[in-house]
Design a protein around this motif. Structure first.
Motif, PDB file in Angstrom:
ATOM      1  N   TYR A   1       4.102  10.005  -0.494  1.00 22.38           N
ATOM      2  CA  TYR A   1       4.004   8.618  -0.583  1.00 22.38           C
ATOM      3  C   TYR A   1       5.181   7.780   0.405  1.00 22.38           C
ATOM      4  O   TYR A   1       5.628   7.961   0.013  1.00 22.38           O
ATOM      5  CB  TYR A   1       3.340   8.005  -1.354  1.00 22.38           C
TER       6      TYR A   1
ATOM      7  N   HIS B   1      -0.433   8.763   2.459  1.00 21.73           N
ATOM      8  CA  HIS B   1      -0.629   9.598   1.798  1.00 21.73           C
ATOM      9  C   HIS B   1      -0.264   9.877   3.376  1.00 21.73           C
ATOM     10  O   HIS B   1      -0.279   9.946   4.231  1.00 21.73           O
ATOM     11  CB  HIS B   1      -1.839  10.246   1.637  1.00 21.73           C
TER      12      HIS B   1
ATOM     13  N   VAL C   1       0.800  -1.189  -0.002  1.00 21.44           N
ATOM     14  CA  VAL C   1       0.172  -0.023  -0.017  1.00 21.44           C
ATOM     15  C   VAL C   1       1.266   1.206   0.487  1.00 21.44           C
ATOM     16  O   VAL C   1       1.651   1.295   0.354  1.00 21.44           O
ATOM     17  CB  VAL C   1      -0.968  -0.108   1.080  1.00 21.44           C
ATOM     18  N   LEU C   2      -0.152   2.002  -0.227  1.00 22.54           N
ATOM     19  CA  LEU C   2       0.836   3.869  -0.189  1.00 22.54           C
ATOM     20  C   LEU C   2       0.341   4.301   1.055  1.00 22.54           C
ATOM     21  O   LEU C   2      -1.189   4.895   1.144  1.00 22.54           O
ATOM     22  CB  LEU C   2       0.538   4.796  -1.436  1.00 22.54           C
TER      23      LEU C   2
ATOM     24  N   ARG D   1      -7.963   2.471   6.931  1.00 29.58           N
ATOM     25  CA  ARG D   1      -7.912   2.182   5.760  1.00 29.58           C
ATOM     26  C   ARG D   1      -8.369   2.306   4.644  1.00 29.58           C
ATOM     27  O   ARG D   1      -7.799   3.297   3.062  1.00 29.58           O
ATOM     28  CB  ARG D   1      -9.019   0.516   5.269  1.00 29.58           C
ATOM     29  N   GLU D   2      -9.669   3.520   4.633  1.00 28.66           N
ATOM     30  CA  GLU D   2      -9.148   4.634   3.210  1.00 28.66           C
ATOM     31  C   GLU D   2      -8.003   4.874   3.888  1.00 28.66           C
ATOM     32  O   GLU D   2      -8.518   6.505   2.302  1.00 28.66           O
ATOM     33  CB  GLU D   2     -10.629   5.624   4.282  1.00 28.66           C
ATOM     34  N   ASP D   3      -7.349   5.417   4.125  1.00 24.57           N
ATOM     35  CA  ASP D   3      -6.081   6.614   4.268  1.00 24.57           C
ATOM     36  C   ASP D   3      -5.431   6.136   3.261  1.00 24.57           C
ATOM     37  O   ASP D   3      -3.727   5.985   2.671  1.00 24.57           O
ATOM     38  CB  ASP D   3      -5.674   6.569   5.081  1.00 24.57           C
ATOM     39  N   LEU D   4      -5.391   4.566   2.988  1.00 24.62           N
ATOM     40  CA  LEU D   4      -4.313   3.691   1.920  1.00 24.62           C
ATOM     41  C   LEU D   4      -4.448   4.069   0.670  1.00 24.62           C
ATOM     42  O   LEU D   4      -5.881   3.433  -0.045  1.00 24.62           O
ATOM     43  CB  LEU D   4      -4.165   2.389   2.753  1.00 24.62           C
ATOM     44  N   THR D   5      -3.730   3.254  -0.454  1.00 32.71           N
ATOM     45  CA  THR D   5      -3.319   3.245  -1.540  1.00 32.71           C
ATOM     46  C   THR D   5      -3.309   1.890  -1.952  1.00 32.71           C
ATOM     47  O   THR D   5      -1.933   2.052  -1.863  1.00 32.71           O
ATOM     48  CB  THR D   5      -2.881   4.082  -2.459  1.00 32.71           C
ATOM     49  N   LEU D   6      -3.899   0.605  -2.727  1.00 32.25           N
ATOM     50  CA  LEU D   6      -3.860  -0.836  -2.711  1.00 32.25           C
ATOM     51  C   LEU D   6      -2.881  -0.661  -3.949  1.00 32.25           C
ATOM     52  O   LEU D   6      -3.151   0.575  -4.677  1.00 32.25           O
ATOM     53  CB  LEU D   6      -5.322  -1.435  -2.753  1.00 32.25           C
ATOM     54  N   VAL D   7      -2.052  -1.374  -3.610  1.00 33.06           N
ATOM     55  CA  VAL D   7      -1.255  -1.433  -4.906  1.00 33.06           C
ATOM     56  C   VAL D   7      -1.122  -2.133  -5.246  1.00 33.06           C
ATOM     57  O   VAL D   7      -0.589  -3.791  -5.064  1.00 33.06           O
ATOM     58  CB  VAL D   7       0.680  -0.520  -4.259  1.00 33.06           C
TER      59      VAL D   7
END
Length: 208
Positions: free
Chosen positions: A122, A116, A113-114, A165-171
């Protein structure tokens, strides 16, 4: 000449160290196996016989642990030994490392994940598990919290941070490649990137 020697060193050294490490492990296990042979007054049969004996015993142990009574007895013995603080500390550390290396635990909740940051940057992290311990879940505010690991470059250790979880960017990036990239501070190029760069350079040269 200096660059050529350095290039040779950087290419040969990982191979030599890897072979040396596995050979040392082979020699150590072979000696343990030969020691077990000696208990039954059996002389060394051939080079590697002790190593094969250890592998056979480990395979048999794996079969035995699939039997419920054996597994229960082993857990009972471990629970009794865990009463000793020093044993508990050593065993828990080794067991945690073994669990990380176990293929049974791979791809179970591990997600790259990234995260922010406040300055619009990130940080690469890893969701290691979706299970949140109850004491932490009770202490945190409302929300879907997950433990995210931020490994430190060139170190096994890392910082575990609780993030919504809402603050994560799945990669879409495999755990192994992303972890290698993070641990080497980006020096280790993920598989496929070098080939892509080489192709782009070739196309530029062709156009010119």
């Amino acid at each position: 000449m200096k660059k050529t020697l350095l290039r040779g060193l950087l290419n040969v050294l990982p191979l030599v160290l890897s072979i040396w490490l596995f050979w040392s492990l082979f020699e150590s296990l072979d000696k343990v196996g030969n020691f077990l042979f000696g208990l039954f007054h059996i002389t060394e049969l051939f080079k590697g016989a002790g190593f094969l004996l250890i592998l056979t015993l480990l395979f048999i142990a794996g079969l035995l642990f699939s039997v419920s009574p054996i597994a229960w007895l082993y857990d009972f013995i471990i629970r009794q030994l865990m009463r000793f603080p020093f044993f508990k500390t050593v065993y828990s550390s080794i067991n945690d490392i073994a669990s990380l290396m176990s293929s049974d635990n791979k791809n179970k909740g591990q997600q790259t994940v990234l995260v922010h940051q406040a300055n619009d940057s990130y940080v690469i992290g890893f969701i290691m598990s979706d299970d949140m311990p109850e004491p932490l879940a009770n202490a945190l505010p409302e929300g879907d919290w997950v433990p995210v690991l931020f490994p430190l470059s060139y170190q096994i250790a890392g910082v575990t941070t609780l993030v919504k979880r809402e603050d994560l960017t799945l990669v879409d990036w495999s755990f192994e490649e992303a972890m290698r990239y993070n641990l080497t501070a980006g020096i280790s190029t993920p598989k496929g990137k070098s080939d892509k760069n080489t192709k782009e350079e070739t196309d530029i040269l062709s156009d010119s």
